[in-house]
Design a protein around this motif. Structure first.
Motif, mmCIF file in Angstrom:
data_model
loop_
_atom_site.group_PDB
_atom_site.id
_atom_site.type_symbol
_atom_site.label_atom_id
_atom_site.label_comp_id
_atom_site.label_asym_id
_atom_site.label_seq_id
_atom_site.Cartn_x
_atom_site.Cartn_y
_atom_site.Cartn_z
ATOM 1 N N ARG A 106 26.151 31.818 10.706
ATOM 2 C CA ARG A 106 26.492 32.777 9.649
ATOM 3 C C ARG A 106 25.801 32.418 8.331
ATOM 4 N NH1 ARG A 106 31.686 32.660 12.261
ATOM 5 N NH2 ARG A 106 32.401 31.014 10.837
ATOM 6 N N VAL A 107 25.719 31.123 8.038
ATOM 7 C CA VAL A 107 25.019 30.702 6.815
ATOM 8 C C VAL A 107 23.544 31.050 6.898
ATOM 9 C CG1 VAL A 107 24.324 28.694 5.455
ATOM 10 C CG2 VAL A 107 26.673 28.889 6.259
ATOM 11 N N SER A 108 22.937 30.838 8.074
ATOM 12 C CA SER A 108 21.520 31.163 8.243
ATOM 13 C C SER A 108 21.281 32.667 8.108
ATOM 14 C CB SER A 108 21.039 30.662 9.602
ATOM 15 O OG SER A 108 19.702 31.037 9.817
ATOM 16 N N ASP A 109 22.133 33.475 8.741
ATOM 17 C CA ASP A 109 21.971 34.925 8.641
ATOM 18 C C ASP A 109 22.142 35.408 7.202
ATOM 19 O OD1 ASP A 109 21.566 34.981 11.338
ATOM 20 O OD2 ASP A 109 23.656 35.496 11.836
ATOM 21 N N ALA A 110 23.125 34.847 6.505
ATOM 22 C CA ALA A 110 23.349 35.246 5.110
ATOM 23 C C ALA A 110 22.161 34.861 4.229
ATOM 24 C CB ALA A 110 24.630 34.608 4.591
ATOM 25 N N ALA A 111 21.595 33.665 4.458
ATOM 26 C CA ALA A 111 20.449 33.232 3.652
ATOM 27 C C ALA A 111 19.230 34.116 3.909
ATOM 28 C CB ALA A 111 20.126 31.774 3.956
ATOM 29 N N VAL A 112 18.967 34.422 5.180
ATOM 30 C CA VAL A 112 17.818 35.271 5.508
ATOM 31 C C VAL A 112 17.977 36.652 4.891
ATOM 32 C CG1 VAL A 112 16.631 36.421 7.402
ATOM 33 C CG2 VAL A 112 17.219 33.999 7.599
ATOM 34 N N LEU A 113 19.153 37.243 5.044
ATOM 35 C CA LEU A 113 19.377 38.590 4.519
ATOM 36 C C LEU A 113 19.348 38.607 2.996
ATOM 37 C CD1 LEU A 113 20.030 41.538 5.094
ATOM 38 C CD2 LEU A 113 22.457 40.921 5.122
ATOM 39 N N THR A 114 19.994 37.630 2.372
ATOM 40 C CA THR A 114 20.069 37.617 0.904
ATOM 41 C C THR A 114 18.691 37.453 0.277
ATOM 42 O OG1 THR A 114 22.293 36.680 0.995
ATOM 43 C CG2 THR A 114 21.076 36.438 -1.069
ATOM 44 N N PHE A 115 17.939 36.478 0.750
ATOM 45 C CA PHE A 115 16.623 36.234 0.150
ATOM 46 C C PHE A 115 15.638 37.352 0.478
ATOM 47 C CE2 PHE A 115 18.060 31.672 0.281
ATOM 48 C CZ PHE A 115 18.200 31.563 -1.092
ATOM 49 N N ALA A 116 15.773 37.977 1.639
ATOM 50 C CA ALA A 116 14.889 39.083 1.981
ATOM 51 C C ALA A 116 15.122 40.280 1.056
ATOM 52 C CB ALA A 116 15.084 39.486 3.436
ATOM 53 N N VAL A 117 16.396 40.623 0.838
ATOM 54 C CA VAL A 117 16.714 41.752 -0.052
ATOM 55 C C VAL A 117 16.327 41.420 -1.493
ATOM 56 C CG1 VAL A 117 18.587 43.161 -0.974
ATOM 57 C CG2 VAL A 117 18.529 42.603 1.462
ATOM 58 N N LEU A 118 16.628 40.190 -1.924
ATOM 59 C CA LEU A 118 16.298 39.797 -3.292
ATOM 60 C C LEU A 118 14.793 39.805 -3.526
ATOM 61 C CD1 LEU A 118 17.247 38.702 -6.030
ATOM 62 C CD2 LEU A 118 17.128 36.401 -5.048
ATOM 63 N N ALA A 119 14.041 39.296 -2.551
ATOM 64 C CA ALA A 119 12.581 39.271 -2.709
ATOM 65 C C ALA A 119 12.021 40.682 -2.731
ATOM 66 C CB ALA A 119 11.955 38.461 -1.579
ATOM 67 N N GLY A 120 12.541 41.575 -1.896
ATOM 68 C CA GLY A 120 12.056 42.949 -1.900
ATOM 69 C C GLY A 120 12.335 43.661 -3.219
ATOM 70 N N ALA A 121 13.551 43.490 -3.760
ATOM 71 C CA ALA A 121 13.887 44.132 -5.036
ATOM 72 C C ALA A 121 13.044 43.582 -6.176
ATOM 73 C CB ALA A 121 15.373 43.942 -5.328
ATOM 74 N N LEU A 122 12.877 42.262 -6.213
ATOM 75 C CA LEU A 122 12.049 41.676 -7.265
ATOM 76 C C LEU A 122 10.592 42.080 -7.131
ATOM 77 C CD1 LEU A 122 13.526 38.070 -7.532
ATOM 78 C CD2 LEU A 122 13.732 39.915 -9.196
ATOM 79 N N ALA A 123 10.116 42.229 -5.891
ATOM 80 C CA ALA A 123 8.734 42.650 -5.695
ATOM 81 C C ALA A 123 8.512 44.054 -6.238
ATOM 82 C CB ALA A 123 8.382 42.590 -4.206
ATOM 83 N N LEU A 124 9.468 44.953 -6.035
ATOM 84 C CA LEU A 124 9.336 46.313 -6.560
ATOM 85 C C LEU A 124 9.331 46.307 -8.086
ATOM 86 C CD1 LEU A 124 9.196 49.350 -6.088
ATOM 87 C CD2 LEU A 124 11.698 49.366 -5.934
ATOM 88 N N LEU A 125 10.242 45.558 -8.698
ATOM 89 C CA LEU A 125 10.282 45.489 -10.158
ATOM 90 C C LEU A 125 9.017 44.831 -10.715
ATOM 91 C CD1 LEU A 125 14.015 44.435 -10.715
ATOM 92 C CD2 LEU A 125 13.006 46.720 -10.964
ATOM 93 N N ALA A 126 8.549 43.779 -10.039
ATOM 94 C CA ALA A 126 7.331 43.104 -10.509
ATOM 95 C C ALA A 126 6.119 44.016 -10.393
ATOM 96 C CB ALA A 126 7.114 41.825 -9.703
ATOM 97 N N ALA A 127 6.073 44.841 -9.341
ATOM 98 C CA ALA A 127 4.951 45.769 -9.193
ATOM 99 C C ALA A 127 4.945 46.794 -10.324
ATOM 100 C CB ALA A 127 5.035 46.472 -7.841
ATOM 101 N N ILE A 128 6.111 47.318 -10.680
ATOM 102 C CA ILE A 128 6.189 48.290 -11.777
ATOM 103 C C ILE A 128 5.778 47.635 -13.098
ATOM 104 C CG2 ILE A 128 7.754 49.756 -13.090
ATOM 105 C CD1 ILE A 128 9.367 50.154 -10.533
ATOM 106 N N ALA A 129 6.268 46.405 -13.335
ATOM 107 C CA ALA A 129 5.914 45.708 -14.572
ATOM 108 C C ALA A 129 4.422 45.377 -14.611
ATOM 109 C CB ALA A 129 6.742 44.432 -14.703
ATOM 110 N N ALA A 130 3.854 44.996 -13.464
ATOM 111 C CA ALA A 130 2.426 44.683 -13.427
ATOM 112 C C ALA A 130 1.587 45.927 -13.698
ATOM 113 C CB ALA A 130 2.057 44.075 -12.074
#
Length: 311
Positions: A106-130
Motif C-alpha cells: 500500500r505504501v508503494s502504491d501510494a508513493a507511485v500514484l502520488t508522485f506520478a500525479v504531482l509530477a504531471g501537474a507540476l509539468a503542466l504548470l511548468a510548461a505554461i510558465a516556460a
C-alpha cells in the motif's frame, strides 16, 4: 578733480546694501566621516543593467517569473516518481521468492500514484510558465532588431501544449528566439534540447503502450520503462531551464556570462622578469657592456698619458 585719471587718489568700490551690519557668524561645519568603500571599486569592469521602474506585474510576468522554480520542482517530482517506480520493481523482485507485507504494497502504491500525479501537474504548470517566459524572450529579441514577434501568444501556447504538435513547434519557437544574435553555442544547446524533448515524448508513448501488456514479465518491464520515462522527463525539465537561462544571456545555471575578447599578439613575447643568474656570475647581456666599458677606460687612459707626455 581736475587731475588726470591716472593720478586721482580715489576709486569706486561696490558694496552690498547691508555692508554696515555686523556679519553673522556662520556655524562651523561638522566634521564628516571619512569616505570609504564597502567593496572593491569596479568602475567599468562590471556594467549592470538599469533596474526597471516598479510597475504592477501582469499575469504573464508572474507566470514567467515562476518558470525557474516550477521547472526545478518538476525535475524533483519526476526524480521521486522514478525512485518510487524503482522501489516497486524491487518489491516485484523480492516477491518472486517471498511474500510481501500488505502495508509495504500500500505504501508503494501510494508513493507511485502520488508522485506520478504531482509530477504531471507540476509539468503542466511548468510548461505554461516556460511558454510565458519564452513569449517575453521572443518579444525582446524581435524588439532588438526593430520588429514585432510574428507569432501570437495563443499560437505559442497551442504549439507547445498540444500533443504531437509539441514535438516540432517548441524547437522552432526556441530557434526563432535567437533572432538578432549570433550565438552558435545557444543554437547547439537548443538542438540538443530538441532531440531530448522528442526522445522523451517517444519514451512516454512507449511506456503508455507497454502498460497494455498482460504478462507479468511485460508489466515488470513496464515498471522499469516508466522509471526511465520519469528520469528523461526530469532531464528535459532541467535542460529546459538551461535553455531559458542561455536565452536570457547567462550560462546553463543562470549566472552572468562574461564576454571574452581575444587580441592578436603581433610582437614576440618579451619576458617581464629578469632571468635568474648564479651568484658571482654576471648576466650574459651585461658582459659585452662591461667589456666595452673596459676598452673605453683604457683608451681614455692612453689619451691622458699622451697629453701629459706632450706637455
Amino acid at each position: 578733480m581736475d587731475a588726470p585719471p591716472e593720478r586721482r587718489n580715489y576709486r569706486w568700490v561696490a558694496r552690498k546694501p547691508d555692508h554696515r551690519r555686523a556679519p553673522r557668524k556662520q556655524p562651523e561645519p561638522r566634521a564628516a566621516a571619512t569616505p570609504r568603500y564597502t567593496e572593491i571599486p569596479r568602475w567599468g569592469l562590471l556594467d549592470r543593467a538599469a533596474e526597471p521602474d516598479a510597475t504592477p506585474a501582469s499575469r504573464l510576468d508572474r507566470a514567467a517569473g515562476a518558470a525557474r522554480r516550477l521547472l526545478l520542482w518538476t525535475a524533483l517530482a519526476f526524480t521521486l516518481a522514478a525512485l518510487a517506480e524503482l522501489g516497486r520493481y524491487g518489491i516485484l523482485l523480492y516477491n518472486r521468492t517471498r511474500l510481501v507485507e500488505p502495508l509495504l504494497l500500500r505504501v508503494s502504491d501510494a508513493a507511485v500514484l502520488t508522485f506520478a500525479v504531482l509530477a504531471g501537474a507540476l509539468a503542466l504548470l511548468a510548461a505554461i510558465a516556460a511558454v510565458a517566459r519564452l513569449i517575453e524572450l521572443r518579444a525582446a529579441a524581435y524588439a532588438g532588431v526593430g520588429r514585432r514577434d510574428p507569432r501570437s501568444p495563443r499560437a505559442l501556447l497551442l504549439g507547445t501544449l498540444v500533443p504531437v504538435l509539441n514535438l516540432v513547434w517548441p524547437g522552432v519557437f526556441l530557434t526563432e528566439a535567437l533572432t538578432g544574435r549570433d550565438d552558435p553555442r545557444a543554437l547547439r544547446l537548443i538542438r540538443i534540447w530538441w532531440v531530448v524533448w522528442v526522445l522523451g515524448g517517444l519514451v512516454a508513448v512507449g511506456a503508455l503502450c507497454w502498460r497494455t501488456a498482460d504478462s507479468l514479465q511485460a508489466k515488470a518491464d513496464g515498471v522499469l520503462l516508466t522509471a526511465l520515462t520519469d528520469l528523461v522527463a526530469a532531464a528535459v525539465a532541467l535542460l529546459t531551464l538551461g535553455v531559458l537561462n542561455v536565452l536570457e544571456g547567462g550560462d546553463l545555471r543562470g549566472r552572468a556570462r562574461i564576454a571574452q575578447r581575444w587580441t592578436m599578439a603581433a610582437d614576440p613575447a618579451v619576458p617581464v622578469i629578469e632571468p635568474l643568474h648564479r651568484a658571482g656570475q654576471p648576466a650574459a647581456d651585461a658582459r659585452p657592456a662591461a667589456a666595452a666599458g673596459d676598452n673605453t677606460g683604457d683608451e681614455a687612459g692612453d689619451r691622458e698619458q699622451e697629453e701629459v707626455g706632450a706637455k
